[in-house]
Write a protein that holds these residues in place. Structure first.
Motif, PDB file in Angstrom:
ATOM      1  N   SER A  70       0.834  -1.205   0.000  1.00  0.00           N
ATOM      2  CA  SER A  70       0.000   0.000   0.000  1.00  0.00           C
ATOM      3  C   SER A  70       0.868   1.255   0.000  1.00  0.00           C
ATOM      4  CB  SER A  70      -0.924   0.000   1.214  1.00  0.00           C
ATOM      5  OG  SER A  70      -0.159  -0.073   2.409  1.00  0.00           O
ATOM      6  N   THR A  71       1.846   1.312  -0.866  1.00  0.00           N
ATOM      7  CA  THR A  71       2.724   2.479  -0.950  1.00  0.00           C
ATOM      8  C   THR A  71       2.105   3.511  -1.887  1.00  0.00           C
ATOM      9  OG1 THR A  71       3.971   1.470  -2.761  1.00  0.00           O
ATOM     10  CG2 THR A  71       4.773   1.105  -0.533  1.00  0.00           C
TER      11      THR A  71
ATOM     12  N   THR B 231      10.327   8.590   0.757  1.00  0.00           N
ATOM     13  CA  THR B 231       8.976   8.019   0.765  1.00  0.00           C
ATOM     14  C   THR B 231       9.022   6.549   0.361  1.00  0.00           C
ATOM     15  OG1 THR B 231       8.065  10.168   0.160  1.00  0.00           O
ATOM     16  CG2 THR B 231       6.649   8.255  -0.166  1.00  0.00           C
ATOM     17  N   SER B 232       8.230   5.713   1.007  1.00  0.00           N
ATOM     18  CA  SER B 232       8.154   4.296   0.661  1.00  0.00           C
ATOM     19  C   SER B 232       7.592   4.146  -0.754  1.00  0.00           C
ATOM     20  CB  SER B 232       7.265   3.546   1.651  1.00  0.00           C
ATOM     21  OG  SER B 232       7.759   3.662   2.963  1.00  0.00           O
ATOM     22  N   TYR B 233       8.097   3.136  -1.477  1.00  0.00           N
ATOM     23  CA  TYR B 233       7.599   2.905  -2.836  1.00  0.00           C
ATOM     24  C   TYR B 233       7.697   1.426  -3.188  1.00  0.00           C
ATOM     25  CZ  TYR B 233      12.531   2.797  -4.340  1.00  0.00           C
ATOM     26  OH  TYR B 233      13.862   2.493  -4.489  1.00  0.00           O
ATOM     27  N   THR B 234       6.996   1.036  -4.234  1.00  0.00           N
ATOM     28  CA  THR B 234       7.029  -0.327  -4.747  1.00  0.00           C
ATOM     29  C   THR B 234       7.774  -0.342  -6.072  1.00  0.00           C
ATOM     30  OG1 THR B 234       4.925  -0.887  -3.700  1.00  0.00           O
ATOM     31  CG2 THR B 234       5.652  -2.293  -5.512  1.00  0.00           C
TER      32      THR B 234
ATOM     33  N   ARG C  54       8.811  -4.121  -2.222  1.00  0.00           N
ATOM     34  CA  ARG C  54       8.523  -2.900  -1.472  1.00  0.00           C
ATOM     35  C   ARG C  54       9.804  -2.346  -0.867  1.00  0.00           C
ATOM     36  NH1 ARG C  54       3.845  -1.812   3.110  1.00  0.00           N
ATOM     37  NH2 ARG C  54       4.465   0.335   3.566  1.00  0.00           N
TER      38      ARG C  54
ATOM     39  N   ARG D 164      10.978   0.303   1.793  1.00  0.00           N
ATOM     40  CA  ARG D 164      10.447   1.085   2.906  1.00  0.00           C
ATOM     41  C   ARG D 164      11.231   2.391   3.083  1.00  0.00           C
ATOM     42  NH1 ARG D 164       6.788  -1.618   5.884  1.00  0.00           N
ATOM     43  NH2 ARG D 164       6.644  -3.877   5.610  1.00  0.00           N
TER      44      ARG D 164
ATOM     45  N   ASP E  10       5.078   7.691   4.378  1.00  0.00           N
ATOM     46  CA  ASP E  10       4.132   6.887   3.606  1.00  0.00           C
ATOM     47  C   ASP E  10       3.225   7.754   2.731  1.00  0.00           C
ATOM     48  OD1 ASP E  10       5.045   4.430   4.582  1.00  0.00           O
ATOM     49  OD2 ASP E  10       3.820   4.613   6.390  1.00  0.00           O
ATOM     50  N   THR E  11       3.530   9.001   2.641  1.00  0.00           N
ATOM     51  CA  THR E  11       2.785   9.909   1.766  1.00  0.00           C
ATOM     52  C   THR E  11       3.776  10.778   0.999  1.00  0.00           C
ATOM     53  OG1 THR E  11       2.577  11.611   3.481  1.00  0.00           O
ATOM     54  CG2 THR E  11       0.775   9.992   3.295  1.00  0.00           C
TER      55      THR E  11
ATOM     56  N   ALA F 166      -2.913   5.151  -1.731  1.00  0.00           N
ATOM     57  CA  ALA F 166      -2.040   4.140  -2.328  1.00  0.00           C
ATOM     58  C   ALA F 166      -2.053   4.247  -3.845  1.00  0.00           C
ATOM     59  CB  ALA F 166      -2.491   2.747  -1.897  1.00  0.00           C
TER      60      ALA F 166
END
Length: 582
Positions: A42-43, A87-90, A105, A107, A111-112, A153
């Motif tokens: 949910s990135t 920022t976290s991303y996939t 993922r 981390r 998260d935004t 997300a």
């Protein structure tokens, strides 16, 4: 024998034509390959790098869905990763063995992310609702970023489709060769029929003729040699051999012509391919922006500032202006708000980018020099010095100057130039000393110790606000008032780029201040024009201080150029503040 040749040609034609058609129908492979994946993370950001997108050759079609708002953009990988930051991303990659997309993922601390729409780092961007399908053909050093709005997300369903080469380069030659063999077969068949008819002769019975006397019989020699073939029989066999050679030669020529003249593409392969490129060439540092990016950035600046000028909207102007350029614009908006008849500052013209000089840098802040050649030939070129302070910030114009002289030759836009230190000693004067030195000339004129280092040729600003102008203003004041002039470097940071002749193009900020005070008790100062409007004072017994902001663009020759002088290439100037003396 002639019938055998015809039958062979017919068989060859049917096989050739049939195989040629089969290559384009039942034997043709798939036209594309699609790999899809559903992300479980949910990135807010999903990234697909250039290596993944180049797993197969050809333009990629990306299908994204799974969110109400869908955003897709691409840019240089280093720029995209800098924008993503912490920022976290996939990350989506391609598994060449399993022939499918995989996800991982990464981390981060957040998260935004902010809205990605309109970032100057993107080469191109697309927005849609629910689903977005776009064709891209990004280089290997680029990355595609997929988002929703940064708060929610990212879309979770991603599919990438690559075209596959299912062309049949031999199909055309085989069909043409088969048609040729068929025509030759028909010719050979007709030839055989005619020959057979001639050999049968007339069917009507001929009357018997008296027998001729027998010639003397020749006795066979002892050597046992056979009589030679007649000339007619030899000629018949030669014609058969020539016909067969002609048929086979024509068929082979038609069917094999595509070895050198095929119109089809290369054969398809499911093996991933990879290439690598270095922006700007080997050994060169990355440039701040590419030419297409800068063109779009300047277009956005022109559009935004034009809209801000129409509404005198300082907040809108601040989205694309900063530093001395914004300071002058905001002051002009305030003056025009007090009196709408006051002239507006010249608009940033639309036109061709005559000079594009990005900074060689992969870090921030970054600077770019751009010169716009207006479409109206009567309008002077305009120089912009743009600065991007951070990856998530857009470029803003800090210096906006009308050119009076041409800009010296600089490196091409694909190479760029390094930004020089403000205290460098490569030129006649260091960039950090230019503003004070030129300000001294405006106040002292020829008596300035820096006068011989600056060229007066083409310097319209010196004529408009220099020593002679200041002395004239002093002479016009009544005996009850006095004026004092002072100046110094403004808040804008100096920006210097190297030129091809080892010189420098330098943008500096100078604040020129004029203070008028009464000399007698009970006397008052009555400001006029824009000073009155901006200060809000119709009269003052203390005095009025007015500051004029100057954005100056200089060419500083290298120390090695004997006798060369510093030239003022262009400037932007106007009232930026006015107030009563405290």
């Amino acid at each position: 024998m002639r019938f055998v040749i015809a039958i062979v040609l017919f068989l060859l034609a049917f096989v050739s034509i049939g195989y040629g058609i089969a290559q384009r129908t039942i034997l043709a492979g798939p036209a594309s390959f699609t790999a899809s994946v559903t992300t479980d993370a949910s990135t807010p950001i999903t990234l697909i790098d250039g290596a993944t997108l180049h797993s197969f050759e050809g333009t990629q079609a990306i299908t994204v869905s799974g969110a109400k708002k869908v955003f897709v953009a691409d840019g240089r990988t280093s720029d995209v990763l800098a924008w993503v930051g912490k920022t976290s991303y996939t990350k989506v990659t391609f598994d060449a063995v399993k022939q499918k997309l995989t996800t991982k993922r990464v981390r981060g601390e957040a998260d935004t992310a902010p809205s990605p729409v309109g970032s100057d780092l993107w080469d191109q961007e697309f927005s849609g609702t629910d689903q977005l399908i776009r064709r891209v053909n990004v280089p290997t050093d680029a990355t595609v970023i997929i988002m929703s709005d940064g708060k929610k997300a990212a879309p979770d369903h991603i599919a990438v489709t690559w075209p596959l080469d299912n062309s049949a380069p031999w199909s055309g030659p085989l069909i043409i060769g088969g048609i040729g063999a068929l025509l030759l077969g028909l010719g050979a068949f007709l030839w055989a029929l005619v020959h057979a008819r001639r050999r049968r002769g007339p069917r009507r019975r001929q009357p018997r003729l008296p027998r001729n006397p027998k010639p003397p019989q020749l006795k066979r020699g002892r050597t046992g040699t056979q009589p030679a073939l007649t000339a007619g029989a030899a000629r018949g066999r030669r014609r058969n051999l020539v016909a067969v050679s002609l048929v086979l030669g024509s068929t082979l020529a038609l069917s094999g012509c595509s070895v050198f003249g095929s119109s089809g593409g290369s054969s398809s392969s499911a093996t991933p391919t990879s290439t690598s490129t270095v922006p700007g060439g080997a050994g060169l540092q990355q440039i701040a922006v590419t030419a297409p990016q800068l063109k779009q950035i300047v277009a956005n600046v022109v559009q935004t500032v034009t809209a801000a000028d129409a509404k005198s909207d300082a907040k809108l102007a601040a989205t694309r202006l900063d530093g001395p350029a914004l300071q002058l614009r905001v002051a002009n908006y305030a003056i025009r708000a007090a009196d709408s008849t006051q002239p507006a500052l010249p608009a940033i013209p639309q036109g061709e980018l005559k000079v594009s000089l990005p900074q060689q840098s992969d870090t921030w802040p970054r600077a770019v020099l751009a010169v716009i050649q207006p479409t109206d030939p009567k309008t002077a070129p305009v120089a912009l010095m743009l600065v991007q302070k951070a990856p998530r910030d857009n470029y803003k114009v800090e210096y906006l100057m009308t050119l009076e002289l041409g800009v010296p030759k600089v490196a091409p836009a694909t190479v760029g130039a390094a930004r020089l230190l403000n205290d460098n000693k490569l030129g006649i004067l260091a960039p950090s000393d230019l503003a004070a030195a030129y300000g001294d000339i405006l106040i002292k004129g020829d008596a300035s110790t820096y006068n011989d280092q600056f060229s007066a040729t083409g310097d319209k600003l010196r004529t408009a606000v220099g020593y002679a102008h200041k002395q004239d203003q002093k002479s016009k004041l009544p005996s009850t008032a006095t004026v004092a002039y002072s100046n110094g470097p403004g808040p804008g940071e100096s920006i210097a780029f190297g030129t091809n002749d080892s010189g420098q193009i330098v943008a500096v900020n100078l604040d020129d201040t004029e203070t008028v005070t009464p000399t007698e008790a009970g006397a008052a100062i009555n400001p006029q024009g824009q000073v009155k409007l901006l200060s809000g004072k119709a009269q003052s017994v203390k005095g009025i201080t007015a500051t004029y902001g100057m954005q100056l663009l200089f060419y500083v020759p290298p120390v090695s150029k004997s006798g060369a002088k510093i030239q003022l290439l262009g400037f932007g100037q106007g009232l930026i503040s006015a107030s009563e003396v405290p």
